[in-house]
Design a protein around this motif. Sequence first.
Motif, PDB file in Angstrom:
ATOM      1  N   SER A 209     -21.181  -9.646  46.943  1.00 12.52           N
ATOM      2  CA  SER A 209     -20.285  -9.377  48.075  1.00 12.52           C
ATOM      3  C   SER A 209     -20.493 -10.374  49.209  1.00 12.52           C
ATOM      4  CB  SER A 209     -20.494  -7.954  48.592  1.00 12.52           C
ATOM      5  OG  SER A 209     -21.805  -7.778  49.096  1.00 12.52           O
ATOM      6  N   ARG A 210     -21.617 -11.113  49.196  1.00  8.14           N
ATOM      7  CA  ARG A 210     -21.910 -12.089  50.246  1.00  8.14           C
ATOM      8  C   ARG A 210     -21.613 -13.522  49.804  1.00  8.14           C
ATOM      9  NH1 ARG A 210     -27.645 -10.044  52.978  1.00  8.14           N
ATOM     10  NH2 ARG A 210     -26.925  -7.944  53.553  1.00  8.14           N
ATOM     11  N   ASP A 211     -21.152 -13.672  48.574  1.00 14.36           N
ATOM     12  CA  ASP A 211     -20.887 -15.005  48.031  1.00 14.36           C
ATOM     13  C   ASP A 211     -19.390 -15.298  48.136  1.00 14.36           C
ATOM     14  OD1 ASP A 211     -20.530 -17.289  46.502  1.00 14.36           O
ATOM     15  OD2 ASP A 211     -22.091 -16.756  45.077  1.00 14.36           O
ATOM     16  N   THR A 212     -18.991 -16.007  49.172  1.00 10.20           N
ATOM     17  CA  THR A 212     -17.566 -16.289  49.389  1.00 10.20           C
ATOM     18  C   THR A 212     -16.988 -17.190  48.297  1.00 10.20           C
ATOM     19  OG1 THR A 212     -18.204 -18.122  50.858  1.00 10.20           O
ATOM     20  CG2 THR A 212     -17.721 -15.986  51.888  1.00 10.20           C
ATOM     21  N   ALA A 213     -17.815 -18.074  47.755  1.00  6.85           N
ATOM     22  CA  ALA A 213     -17.338 -18.952  46.677  1.00  6.85           C
ATOM     23  C   ALA A 213     -17.029 -18.145  45.428  1.00  6.85           C
ATOM     24  CB  ALA A 213     -18.389 -20.023  46.371  1.00  6.85           C
ATOM     25  N   LEU A 214     -17.882 -17.182  45.124  1.00 11.36           N
ATOM     26  CA  LEU A 214     -17.658 -16.329  43.955  1.00 11.36           C
ATOM     27  C   LEU A 214     -16.404 -15.483  44.136  1.00 11.36           C
ATOM     28  CD1 LEU A 214     -18.557 -15.079  41.257  1.00 11.36           C
ATOM     29  CD2 LEU A 214     -20.008 -13.503  42.570  1.00 11.36           C
ATOM     30  N   LYS A 215     -16.199 -14.962  45.331  1.00  8.80           N
ATOM     31  CA  LYS A 215     -15.026 -14.132  45.609  1.00  8.80           C
ATOM     32  C   LYS A 215     -13.721 -14.888  45.373  1.00  8.80           C
ATOM     33  CE  LYS A 215     -17.005 -11.029  49.106  1.00  8.80           C
ATOM     34  NZ  LYS A 215     -16.903 -10.561  50.513  1.00  8.80           N
ATOM     35  N   ALA A 216     -13.761 -16.199  45.602  1.00 13.81           N
ATOM     36  CA  ALA A 216     -12.545 -17.010  45.493  1.00 13.81           C
ATOM     37  C   ALA A 216     -12.458 -17.767  44.171  1.00 13.81           C
ATOM     38  CB  ALA A 216     -12.496 -17.996  46.654  1.00 13.81           C
ATOM     39  N   ARG A 217     -13.340 -17.467  43.229  1.00 12.38           N
ATOM     40  CA  ARG A 217     -13.414 -18.265  42.001  1.00 12.38           C
ATOM     41  C   ARG A 217     -12.467 -17.773  40.902  1.00 12.38           C
ATOM     42  NH1 ARG A 217     -19.314 -18.862  40.667  1.00 12.38           N
ATOM     43  NH2 ARG A 217     -19.186 -20.214  42.504  1.00 12.38           N
ATOM     44  N   PHE A 218     -12.195 -16.458  40.837  1.00 11.82           N
ATOM     45  CA  PHE A 218     -11.425 -15.905  39.721  1.00 11.82           C
ATOM     46  C   PHE A 218     -10.254 -15.047  40.203  1.00 11.82           C
ATOM     47  CE2 PHE A 218     -15.756 -16.514  38.156  1.00 11.82           C
ATOM     48  CZ  PHE A 218     -15.529 -17.240  36.994  1.00 11.82           C
ATOM     49  N   PHE A 219      -9.376 -14.750  39.257  1.00 15.42           N
ATOM     50  CA  PHE A 219      -8.276 -13.805  39.443  1.00 15.42           C
ATOM     51  C   PHE A 219      -7.370 -14.238  40.601  1.00 15.42           C
ATOM     52  CE2 PHE A 219     -12.200 -11.297  38.283  1.00 15.42           C
ATOM     53  CZ  PHE A 219     -12.017 -11.439  36.919  1.00 15.42           C
ATOM     54  N   ASP A 220      -7.171 -13.359  41.616  1.00 19.34           N
ATOM     55  CA  ASP A 220      -6.330 -13.692  42.763  1.00 19.34           C
ATOM     56  C   ASP A 220      -7.138 -14.295  43.909  1.00 19.34           C
ATOM     57  OD1 ASP A 220      -4.035 -12.889  41.515  1.00 19.34           O
ATOM     58  OD2 ASP A 220      -4.046 -10.871  42.370  1.00 19.34           O
ATOM     59  N   ARG A 221      -8.375 -14.642  43.609  1.00 16.82           N
ATOM     60  CA  ARG A 221      -9.274 -15.318  44.555  1.00 16.82           C
ATOM     61  C   ARG A 221      -9.563 -14.482  45.811  1.00 16.82           C
ATOM     62  NH1 ARG A 221      -9.829 -20.233  42.387  1.00 16.82           N
ATOM     63  NH2 ARG A 221      -8.154 -21.031  41.055  1.00 16.82           N
ATOM     64  N   ASN A 222      -9.634 -13.170  45.603  1.00 18.17           N
ATOM     65  CA  ASN A 222      -9.984 -12.279  46.723  1.00 18.17           C
ATOM     66  C   ASN A 222     -10.740 -11.068  46.174  1.00 18.17           C
ATOM     67  OD1 ASN A 222     -10.074 -11.381  49.395  1.00 18.17           O
ATOM     68  ND2 ASN A 222      -8.197 -10.191  49.158  1.00 18.17           N
ATOM     69  N   THR A 223     -11.762 -11.363  45.390  1.00 20.49           N
ATOM     70  CA  THR A 223     -12.488 -10.300  44.696  1.00 20.49           C
ATOM     71  C   THR A 223     -13.348  -9.498  45.664  1.00 20.49           C
ATOM     72  OG1 THR A 223     -12.600 -11.758  42.769  1.00 20.49           O
ATOM     73  CG2 THR A 223     -13.989  -9.790  42.741  1.00 20.49           C
TER      74      THR A 223
END
Length: 239
Positions: A209-223
Amino acid sequence: MALTMIILLIILVGIIESWIYGKEGVIKIIVPIMILSLANFLLVYGKILVGDNFSTIIFCLSSIPLIIVSGIWLLVVWMRSPKEKGNNRKKIAIVFSLLITFVILFIPPLNHEDKFNMYKEDYFAVSDAIFQAYDQEKLPMGKQINTSELNRFEDIFPKTIINKMKKLNDSAGVYAYIVADKDVIYFSFGATFQSIDGIAICRNNKDPSRDTALKARFFDRNTEFTYITDNVYQFFDGL
């Protein structure tokens, strides 16, 4: 094992219902009890063993016509029972049969977190195997392993792990395994309409939840991530 136990339990309930009814005239309820038992099986199977929510809905909806047909049939037997010997016992058997079905009908289905707890050992065994394959450079970051093509990975994973992957697909609704990060594995439940969710298993105390790069890496880029337990999160992306 769980499927066998459910089948045996449904058969046992049917036998008990027939025993309560009594030998005299029991042939009259054999067919409706069998139909009701099939409905009970569909309900239990859909709520406990089926992996995804859509299939759960299909199984539960399929049971409704069976419940209606068998319910009407048993009510007809009920109305005729006062004319027969031992009618109180017969009525108890009918009430018991319908009560069991209605209890099952209103029991909420297991959600993905419940199923994670049921198959926790399989989840961790698969995540450990994928982490190991990544560390050995057999899988790159971002690699997605679809359950429909597991045979292509038999040279990477032992048969026991492949079988666990298949089991998680059949029983927990996992459709794909994704190397999301060097410390995060996604167990994806697939897309429903315009959203996707799943379980994220982490290592090295990673907090996705603290990794902004991971959040934007897959799917709709807002995990988004919701904490479940140590190193385990539920992820969601989409509408």
